[in-house]
Enzyme design. Sequence first.
Site, PDB file in Angstrom:
ATOM      1  N   TYR A 297       0.828  -1.217   0.000  1.00  0.00           N
ATOM      2  CA  TYR A 297       0.000   0.000   0.000  1.00  0.00           C
ATOM      3  C   TYR A 297       0.865   1.271   0.000  1.00  0.00           C
ATOM      4  O   TYR A 297       0.352   2.377  -0.160  1.00  0.00           O
ATOM      5  CB  TYR A 297      -0.940   0.051   1.219  1.00  0.00           C
ATOM      6  CG  TYR A 297      -1.947  -1.073   1.313  1.00  0.00           C
ATOM      7  CD1 TYR A 297      -2.144  -1.979   0.275  1.00  0.00           C
ATOM      8  CD2 TYR A 297      -2.729  -1.245   2.446  1.00  0.00           C
ATOM      9  CE1 TYR A 297      -3.057  -3.017   0.370  1.00  0.00           C
ATOM     10  CE2 TYR A 297      -3.657  -2.276   2.557  1.00  0.00           C
ATOM     11  CZ  TYR A 297      -3.807  -3.158   1.516  1.00  0.00           C
ATOM     12  OH  TYR A 297      -4.719  -4.183   1.626  1.00  0.00           O
TER      13      TYR A 297
ATOM     14  N   LEU B 257     -17.572  -3.500   2.388  1.00  0.00           N
ATOM     15  CA  LEU B 257     -18.721  -2.755   1.845  1.00  0.00           C
ATOM     16  C   LEU B 257     -18.859  -2.984   0.346  1.00  0.00           C
ATOM     17  O   LEU B 257     -19.613  -2.282  -0.326  1.00  0.00           O
ATOM     18  CB  LEU B 257     -18.533  -1.253   2.119  1.00  0.00           C
ATOM     19  CG  LEU B 257     -18.360  -0.873   3.597  1.00  0.00           C
ATOM     20  CD1 LEU B 257     -17.970   0.599   3.736  1.00  0.00           C
ATOM     21  CD2 LEU B 257     -19.641  -1.166   4.377  1.00  0.00           C
TER      22      LEU B 257
ATOM     23  N   LYS C  92     -12.565   1.085   4.949  1.00  0.00           N
ATOM     24  CA  LYS C  92     -11.719   2.247   4.666  1.00  0.00           C
ATOM     25  C   LYS C  92     -12.615   3.429   4.328  1.00  0.00           C
ATOM     26  O   LYS C  92     -13.593   3.298   3.591  1.00  0.00           O
ATOM     27  CB  LYS C  92     -10.794   1.906   3.494  1.00  0.00           C
ATOM     28  CG  LYS C  92     -10.071   3.092   2.881  1.00  0.00           C
ATOM     29  CD  LYS C  92     -10.761   3.523   1.604  1.00  0.00           C
ATOM     30  CE  LYS C  92     -10.119   4.765   1.009  1.00  0.00           C
ATOM     31  NZ  LYS C  92     -10.948   5.318  -0.081  1.00  0.00           N
ATOM     32  N   SER C  93     -12.287   4.582   4.866  1.00  0.00           N
ATOM     33  CA  SER C  93     -12.953   5.811   4.427  1.00  0.00           C
ATOM     34  C   SER C  93     -11.993   6.971   4.565  1.00  0.00           C
ATOM     35  O   SER C  93     -11.173   7.010   5.478  1.00  0.00           O
ATOM     36  CB  SER C  93     -14.215   6.101   5.246  1.00  0.00           C
ATOM     37  OG  SER C  93     -14.759   7.338   4.796  1.00  0.00           O
TER      38      SER C  93
ATOM     39  N   ARG D 244     -17.915   9.502   8.005  1.00  0.00           N
ATOM     40  CA  ARG D 244     -18.132   8.094   7.656  1.00  0.00           C
ATOM     41  C   ARG D 244     -17.385   7.174   8.619  1.00  0.00           C
ATOM     42  O   ARG D 244     -17.873   6.106   8.971  1.00  0.00           O
ATOM     43  CB  ARG D 244     -17.677   7.830   6.221  1.00  0.00           C
ATOM     44  CG  ARG D 244     -18.578   8.497   5.197  1.00  0.00           C
ATOM     45  CD  ARG D 244     -18.041   8.284   3.797  1.00  0.00           C
ATOM     46  NE  ARG D 244     -18.967   8.783   2.788  1.00  0.00           N
ATOM     47  CZ  ARG D 244     -18.759   8.667   1.484  1.00  0.00           C
ATOM     48  NH1 ARG D 244     -17.664   8.088   1.031  1.00  0.00           N
ATOM     49  NH2 ARG D 244     -19.658   9.127   0.631  1.00  0.00           N
TER      50      ARG D 244
ATOM     51  N   ASN E 131     -19.066   4.319  10.763  1.00  0.00           N
ATOM     52  CA  ASN E 131     -18.642   2.920  10.663  1.00  0.00           C
ATOM     53  C   ASN E 131     -18.269   2.320  12.022  1.00  0.00           C
ATOM     54  O   ASN E 131     -18.288   1.096  12.186  1.00  0.00           O
ATOM     55  CB  ASN E 131     -17.455   2.795   9.693  1.00  0.00           C
ATOM     56  CG  ASN E 131     -17.834   3.131   8.264  1.00  0.00           C
ATOM     57  OD1 ASN E 131     -19.026   3.215   7.936  1.00  0.00           O
ATOM     58  ND2 ASN E 131     -16.848   3.332   7.402  1.00  0.00           N
TER      59      ASN E 131
HETATM   60  P1  NDP Z   1     -14.383  -1.073   1.500  1.00  0.00           P
HETATM   61  O1  NDP Z   1     -15.361  -2.188   1.297  1.00  0.00           O
HETATM   62  O2  NDP Z   1     -13.939  -0.760   2.877  1.00  0.00           O
HETATM   63  O3  NDP Z   1     -15.042   0.198   0.837  1.00  0.00           O
HETATM   64  C1  NDP Z   1     -14.413   1.441   0.795  1.00  0.00           C
HETATM   65  C2  NDP Z   1     -15.310   2.377   0.007  1.00  0.00           C
HETATM   66  O4  NDP Z   1     -16.517   2.605   0.740  1.00  0.00           O
HETATM   67  C3  NDP Z   1     -14.663   3.703  -0.242  1.00  0.00           C
HETATM   68  O5  NDP Z   1     -15.056   4.124  -1.526  1.00  0.00           O
HETATM   69  C4  NDP Z   1     -15.301   4.613   0.832  1.00  0.00           C
HETATM   70  O6  NDP Z   1     -15.370   5.933   0.356  1.00  0.00           O
HETATM   71  C5  NDP Z   1     -16.672   4.013   0.967  1.00  0.00           C
HETATM   72  N1  NDP Z   1     -17.234   4.157   2.318  1.00  0.00           N
HETATM   73  C6  NDP Z   1     -16.661   3.766   3.484  1.00  0.00           C
HETATM   74  N2  NDP Z   1     -17.464   4.037   4.529  1.00  0.00           N
HETATM   75  C7  NDP Z   1     -18.573   4.622   4.009  1.00  0.00           C
HETATM   76  C8  NDP Z   1     -19.760   5.138   4.592  1.00  0.00           C
HETATM   77  N3  NDP Z   1     -19.983   5.102   5.905  1.00  0.00           N
HETATM   78  N4  NDP Z   1     -20.687   5.676   3.752  1.00  0.00           N
HETATM   79  C9  NDP Z   1     -20.489   5.717   2.427  1.00  0.00           C
HETATM   80  N5  NDP Z   1     -19.384   5.241   1.820  1.00  0.00           N
HETATM   81  C10 NDP Z   1     -18.431   4.693   2.607  1.00  0.00           C
HETATM   82  O7  NDP Z   1     -13.137  -1.327   0.522  1.00  0.00           O
HETATM   83  P2  NDP Z   1     -11.574  -1.553   0.704  1.00  0.00           P
HETATM   84  O8  NDP Z   1     -11.121  -2.134  -0.556  1.00  0.00           O
HETATM   85  O9  NDP Z   1     -10.897  -0.340   1.167  1.00  0.00           O
HETATM   86  O10 NDP Z   1     -11.456  -2.688   1.820  1.00  0.00           O
HETATM   87  C11 NDP Z   1     -11.216  -2.416   3.191  1.00  0.00           C
HETATM   88  C12 NDP Z   1      -9.801  -2.767   3.579  1.00  0.00           C
HETATM   89  O11 NDP Z   1      -9.528  -4.149   3.342  1.00  0.00           O
HETATM   90  C13 NDP Z   1      -8.718  -2.067   2.748  1.00  0.00           C
HETATM   91  O12 NDP Z   1      -8.588  -0.702   3.039  1.00  0.00           O
HETATM   92  C14 NDP Z   1      -7.527  -2.909   3.089  1.00  0.00           C
HETATM   93  O13 NDP Z   1      -7.030  -2.577   4.373  1.00  0.00           O
HETATM   94  C15 NDP Z   1      -8.142  -4.308   3.067  1.00  0.00           C
HETATM   95  N6  NDP Z   1      -7.995  -4.960   1.738  1.00  0.00           N
HETATM   96  C16 NDP Z   1      -7.231  -6.112   1.681  1.00  0.00           C
HETATM   97  C17 NDP Z   1      -7.048  -6.771   0.486  1.00  0.00           C
HETATM   98  C18 NDP Z   1      -6.225  -8.016   0.465  1.00  0.00           C
HETATM   99  O14 NDP Z   1      -5.888  -8.496  -0.638  1.00  0.00           O
HETATM  100  N7  NDP Z   1      -5.863  -8.583   1.595  1.00  0.00           N
HETATM  101  C19 NDP Z   1      -7.627  -6.281  -0.774  1.00  0.00           C
HETATM  102  C20 NDP Z   1      -8.435  -5.086  -0.610  1.00  0.00           C
HETATM  103  C21 NDP Z   1      -8.620  -4.489   0.611  1.00  0.00           C
HETATM  104  P3  NDP Z   1     -14.499   7.140   1.003  1.00  0.00           P
HETATM  105  O15 NDP Z   1     -13.118   6.633   1.248  1.00  0.00           O
HETATM  106  O16 NDP Z   1     -14.552   8.206  -0.053  1.00  0.00           O
HETATM  107  O17 NDP Z   1     -15.204   7.507   2.265  1.00  0.00           O
END
Ligand code: NDP
Length: 279
Positions: free
Chosen positions: A50, A192, A232-233, A238, A242
Amino acid sequence: MTTSKITLSDGTTIPQLGFGTFQIAPEVAVETVSIALEVGFRHIDTAQGYHNEAEVGEAIANSGLARGDVYVTSKLTNSMHARDDVMRSFDETLTKLRLDKLNLFLIHWPVPTRYDGDFVSTWKAMLELVEDGRLTSAGVSNFEPEHLTRIIDATGVTPVVNQIESHPYFRNDNARHASLEQAIAVEAWGPLAKGEALRDPVVGDIAAEVGRAASQVVLRWHVQRGNIIFPKSMHRDRMVENLAIFDFELTDDQVARIDALDKDEDGRQGPNPNVFDAI
Ligand code: NDP
């Protein structure tokens, strides 16, 4: 807000809810992670890949929180699977995070078509890190059932977690059940569905029924399944939303309606671990 804790197979505990840092650019990572810690997150999920470990470390250091109050996970990147690279890159991870000891380190992907399919040696190197005292717990990510079987059969040591893609559109029950059968806790990445699940009408209906935000409904569904999650946000409001998921419950019927959104492989958003080979 109280976050429940999950006890892992090695006897350690992990906050069930944390903060994810994928795609948080280094330029904004110190500020974003600082806000996450300020609003109450005590579990941060990062990865060598990352490119924000140093900024995560800076935010933790700036927070003034006691080391024991923040649970930190990082992940071994795909190009570092050789034993000596595991050792060297783990040292760099500790330095960047400004930690003497990491709570949890994961093999990020099995990349079974690389390294002559030998992720067992990589797993053995992870166990060396635990033995030498610089790592508390070793786990894996994106491991399919056959990958889990191979490392456990070869070493007799079970990873404490398997971090896999899991959300309402892709429950990933195959990898999930194989993990739970071996007492491996499931961490659900992309909880999410990258935000997509928040626009689902079924989720919207349930949110109206319980008087909660769509994100809280989806995260609560994960909690009731026993998943460890780290949404992640980039936005403070948010993040606060969360975090507030431990003061209400979904009924069995509401859980079943979200369960029914599963599209099996068609709902997968990320790469298939059997073929993913990016280095
Ligand atoms: P998420 O499912 O956590 O979704 C993130 C998205 O949701 C962003 O666009 C964010 O927007 C939005 N969001 C978050 N909270 C809210 C809310 N309360 N209301 C509206 N929109 C919201 O996706 P990730 O891919 O980030 O997954 C989470 C974590 O998992 C990653 O950050 C990482 O740490 C891990 N991960 C691990 C992987 C692996 O291979 N091991 C692969 C992918 C992820 P915004 O940021 O604009 O608020």
